[in-house]
Motif scaffolding. Sequence first.
Motif, PDB file in Angstrom:
ATOM      1  N   ILE A  71      38.843  45.785  31.846  1.00 12.35           N
ATOM      2  CA  ILE A  71      40.193  45.525  32.374  1.00 12.35           C
ATOM      3  C   ILE A  71      41.146  46.636  31.926  1.00 12.35           C
ATOM      4  CG2 ILE A  71      42.158  43.925  32.347  1.00 12.35           C
ATOM      5  CD1 ILE A  71      40.035  41.656  31.864  1.00 12.35           C
ATOM      6  N   LEU A  72      41.089  46.995  30.644  1.00 11.53           N
ATOM      7  CA  LEU A  72      41.971  48.049  30.122  1.00 11.53           C
ATOM      8  C   LEU A  72      41.781  49.377  30.854  1.00 11.53           C
ATOM      9  CD1 LEU A  72      42.120  47.757  26.235  1.00 11.53           C
ATOM     10  CD2 LEU A  72      43.966  47.431  27.883  1.00 11.53           C
ATOM     11  N   ARG A  73      40.528  49.758  31.074  1.00 10.84           N
ATOM     12  CA  ARG A  73      40.259  51.024  31.767  1.00 10.84           C
ATOM     13  C   ARG A  73      40.887  51.037  33.160  1.00 10.84           C
ATOM     14  NH1 ARG A  73      34.848  51.007  29.485  1.00 10.84           N
ATOM     15  NH2 ARG A  73      34.130  50.064  31.405  1.00 10.84           N
ATOM     16  N   MET A  74      40.812  49.915  33.851  1.00  4.38           N
ATOM     17  CA  MET A  74      41.387  49.847  35.194  1.00  4.38           C
ATOM     18  C   MET A  74      42.915  49.899  35.145  1.00  4.38           C
ATOM     19  SD  MET A  74      38.782  47.330  37.170  1.00  4.38           S
ATOM     20  CE  MET A  74      39.418  47.785  38.784  1.00  4.38           C
ATOM     21  N   LEU A  75      43.523  49.255  34.152  1.00  4.24           N
ATOM     22  CA  LEU A  75      44.975  49.293  34.001  1.00  4.24           C
ATOM     23  C   LEU A  75      45.435  50.709  33.663  1.00  4.24           C
ATOM     24  CD1 LEU A  75      45.672  45.984  32.015  1.00  4.24           C
ATOM     25  CD2 LEU A  75      45.923  46.397  34.468  1.00  4.24           C
ATOM     26  N   GLU A  76      44.651  51.401  32.820  1.00  2.81           N
ATOM     27  CA  GLU A  76      44.994  52.785  32.467  1.00  2.81           C
ATOM     28  C   GLU A  76      44.929  53.684  33.702  1.00  2.81           C
ATOM     29  OE1 GLU A  76      42.185  53.499  29.320  1.00  2.81           O
ATOM     30  OE2 GLU A  76      43.550  52.701  27.786  1.00  2.81           O
ATOM     31  N   ARG A  77      43.895  53.493  34.508  1.00  2.00           N
ATOM     32  CA  ARG A  77      43.749  54.283  35.734  1.00  2.00           C
ATOM     33  C   ARG A  77      44.935  54.080  36.678  1.00  2.00           C
ATOM     34  NH1 ARG A  77      38.516  52.512  37.572  1.00  2.00           N
ATOM     35  NH2 ARG A  77      37.672  52.998  35.544  1.00  2.00           N
ATOM     36  N   ARG A 102      30.707  44.118  36.939  1.00  2.00           N
ATOM     37  CA  ARG A 102      31.106  44.449  38.314  1.00  2.00           C
ATOM     38  C   ARG A 102      32.056  43.387  38.854  1.00  2.00           C
ATOM     39  NH1 ARG A 102      26.190  46.761  38.124  1.00  2.00           N
ATOM     40  NH2 ARG A 102      24.900  45.027  38.808  1.00  2.00           N
ATOM     41  N   HIS A 103      31.794  42.126  38.502  1.00  3.66           N
ATOM     42  CA  HIS A 103      32.667  41.038  38.951  1.00  3.66           C
ATOM     43  C   HIS A 103      34.051  41.137  38.301  1.00  3.66           C
ATOM     44  CE1 HIS A 103      29.310  39.594  41.081  1.00  3.66           C
ATOM     45  NE2 HIS A 103      28.763  38.861  40.129  1.00  3.66           N
ATOM     46  N   VAL A 104      34.096  41.509  37.027  1.00  5.82           N
ATOM     47  CA  VAL A 104      35.385  41.697  36.346  1.00  5.82           C
ATOM     48  C   VAL A 104      36.150  42.826  37.047  1.00  5.82           C
ATOM     49  CG1 VAL A 104      36.493  42.445  34.198  1.00  5.82           C
ATOM     50  CG2 VAL A 104      34.649  40.766  34.118  1.00  5.82           C
ATOM     51  N   GLN A 105      35.466  43.936  37.328  1.00  9.32           N
ATOM     52  CA  GLN A 105      36.116  45.057  38.025  1.00  9.32           C
ATOM     53  C   GLN A 105      36.636  44.632  39.381  1.00  9.32           C
ATOM     54  OE1 GLN A 105      32.986  48.082  37.984  1.00  9.32           O
ATOM     55  NE2 GLN A 105      34.397  49.416  36.900  1.00  9.32           N
ATOM     56  N   GLU A 106      35.825  43.910  40.134  1.00  7.76           N
ATOM     57  CA  GLU A 106      36.233  43.479  41.473  1.00  7.76           C
ATOM     58  C   GLU A 106      37.428  42.528  41.389  1.00  7.76           C
ATOM     59  OE1 GLU A 106      36.402  43.190  45.599  1.00  7.76           O
ATOM     60  OE2 GLU A 106      35.549  44.691  44.261  1.00  7.76           O
ATOM     61  N   ALA A 107      37.426  41.635  40.405  1.00  9.93           N
ATOM     62  CA  ALA A 107      38.545  40.703  40.225  1.00  9.93           C
ATOM     63  C   ALA A 107      39.837  41.474  39.965  1.00  9.93           C
ATOM     64  CB  ALA A 107      38.251  39.735  39.079  1.00  9.93           C
ATOM     65  N   VAL A 108      39.779  42.477  39.079  1.00 12.62           N
ATOM     66  CA  VAL A 108      40.973  43.279  38.775  1.00 12.62           C
ATOM     67  C   VAL A 108      41.394  44.064  40.012  1.00 12.62           C
ATOM     68  CG1 VAL A 108      41.926  45.131  37.335  1.00 12.62           C
ATOM     69  CG2 VAL A 108      40.433  43.400  36.313  1.00 12.62           C
ATOM     70  N   ARG A 109      40.436  44.607  40.744  1.00 10.12           N
ATOM     71  CA  ARG A 109      40.745  45.355  41.972  1.00 10.12           C
ATOM     72  C   ARG A 109      41.486  44.470  42.982  1.00 10.12           C
ATOM     73  NH1 ARG A 109      35.503  47.936  43.190  1.00 10.12           N
ATOM     74  NH2 ARG A 109      35.694  47.940  41.252  1.00 10.12           N
ATOM     75  N   LEU A 110      41.003  43.231  43.162  1.00  9.32           N
ATOM     76  CA  LEU A 110      41.654  42.289  44.076  1.00  9.32           C
ATOM     77  C   LEU A 110      43.068  41.963  43.607  1.00  9.32           C
ATOM     78  CD1 LEU A 110      38.636  39.919  44.731  1.00  9.32           C
ATOM     79  CD2 LEU A 110      39.743  41.398  46.423  1.00  9.32           C
ATOM     80  N   TYR A 111      43.236  41.796  42.294  1.00  9.01           N
ATOM     81  CA  TYR A 111      44.556  41.499  41.741  1.00  9.01           C
ATOM     82  C   TYR A 111      45.514  42.657  41.990  1.00  9.01           C
ATOM     83  CZ  TYR A 111      48.315  40.275  38.600  1.00  9.01           C
ATOM     84  OH  TYR A 111      49.551  39.984  38.104  1.00  9.01           O
ATOM     85  N   LEU A 112      45.070  43.861  41.691  1.00  7.96           N
ATOM     86  CA  LEU A 112      45.940  45.045  41.863  1.00  7.96           C
ATOM     87  C   LEU A 112      46.310  45.236  43.338  1.00  7.96           C
ATOM     88  CD1 LEU A 112      44.180  47.476  39.381  1.00  7.96           C
ATOM     89  CD2 LEU A 112      46.362  46.299  39.046  1.00  7.96           C
ATOM     90  N   ALA A 113      45.371  44.974  44.231  1.00  6.52           N
ATOM     91  CA  ALA A 113      45.656  45.081  45.662  1.00  6.52           C
ATOM     92  C   ALA A 113      46.719  44.062  46.078  1.00  6.52           C
ATOM     93  CB  ALA A 113      44.383  44.887  46.480  1.00  6.52           C
ATOM     94  N   GLU A 114      46.601  42.845  45.560  1.00  9.05           N
ATOM     95  CA  GLU A 114      47.581  41.782  45.858  1.00  9.05           C
ATOM     96  C   GLU A 114      48.952  42.149  45.274  1.00  9.05           C
ATOM     97  OE1 GLU A 114      48.805  38.112  47.456  1.00  9.05           O
ATOM     98  OE2 GLU A 114      46.854  39.073  47.688  1.00  9.05           O
ATOM     99  N   LEU A 115      48.944  42.720  44.090  1.00 10.60           N
ATOM    100  CA  LEU A 115      50.183  43.118  43.415  1.00 10.60           C
ATOM    101  C   LEU A 115      50.927  44.206  44.211  1.00 10.60           C
ATOM    102  CD1 LEU A 115      51.568  42.364  40.746  1.00 10.60           C
ATOM    103  CD2 LEU A 115      50.443  44.334  39.713  1.00 10.60           C
ATOM    104  N   ARG A 116      50.169  45.130  44.764  1.00  8.81           N
ATOM    105  CA  ARG A 116      50.767  46.223  45.554  1.00  8.81           C
ATOM    106  C   ARG A 116      51.264  45.701  46.897  1.00  8.81           C
ATOM    107  NH1 ARG A 116      45.911  48.911  45.352  1.00  8.81           N
ATOM    108  NH2 ARG A 116      45.431  49.394  43.215  1.00  8.81           N
ATOM    109  N   GLY A 117      50.740  44.557  47.318  1.00 11.29           N
ATOM    110  CA  GLY A 117      51.173  43.980  48.590  1.00 11.29           C
ATOM    111  C   GLY A 117      50.394  44.567  49.697  1.00 11.29           C
TER     112      GLY A 117
END
Length: 117
Positions: A71-77, A102-117
Motif C-alpha cells: 500500500i505504501l509503495r502505491m501511495l508513494e508512486r 496482487r489483490h491488495v494492489q488491485e484494491a488500492v488501484r480501484l480506490y485511487l481511480a475512484e478518488l480521482r473520479g
Amino acid sequence: MLILENIISDRGSRYAVSGGPCATEQDAAAFIKELKRNKKFAKATHNTWGLITADGPVKADDGESGAGMVILRMLEREELQDHIVVVTRWYGGKHLGGDRFRHVQEAVRLYLAELRG
C-alpha cells in the motif's frame, strides 16, 4: 470516509478498500476505530493500511505480512500524502499465496481511480 466493498473475491476470500484524509498515526488509529464500528469490518481477518505523513510513512500489516508495504509503495508512486488507504480481507479458508499481494494492489488501484473520479 470512502468505502468500496466486495471489490475482489478469490477462493472464498473477499476484499474491500477504504480511505480518507489522515495526517498522523493517531488519526490513523481513529480512522481504523471508526471503520471497525461497522461490525463487518471489525470481524475482518485483516485491516491492513498505509499512510504517508509529514513525518514519513506509517503502515500496519494486521497479520497480512508485507501488505502494508504494498500500500505504501502505491501511495508513494501517486505522491498521495495525508490520506490513509485500508485494504480489508475476510479470509475464505484457502491460502492465496502471492495472489494476495496482487489483490491488495488491485484494491488500492480501484480506490485511487475512484478518488480521482
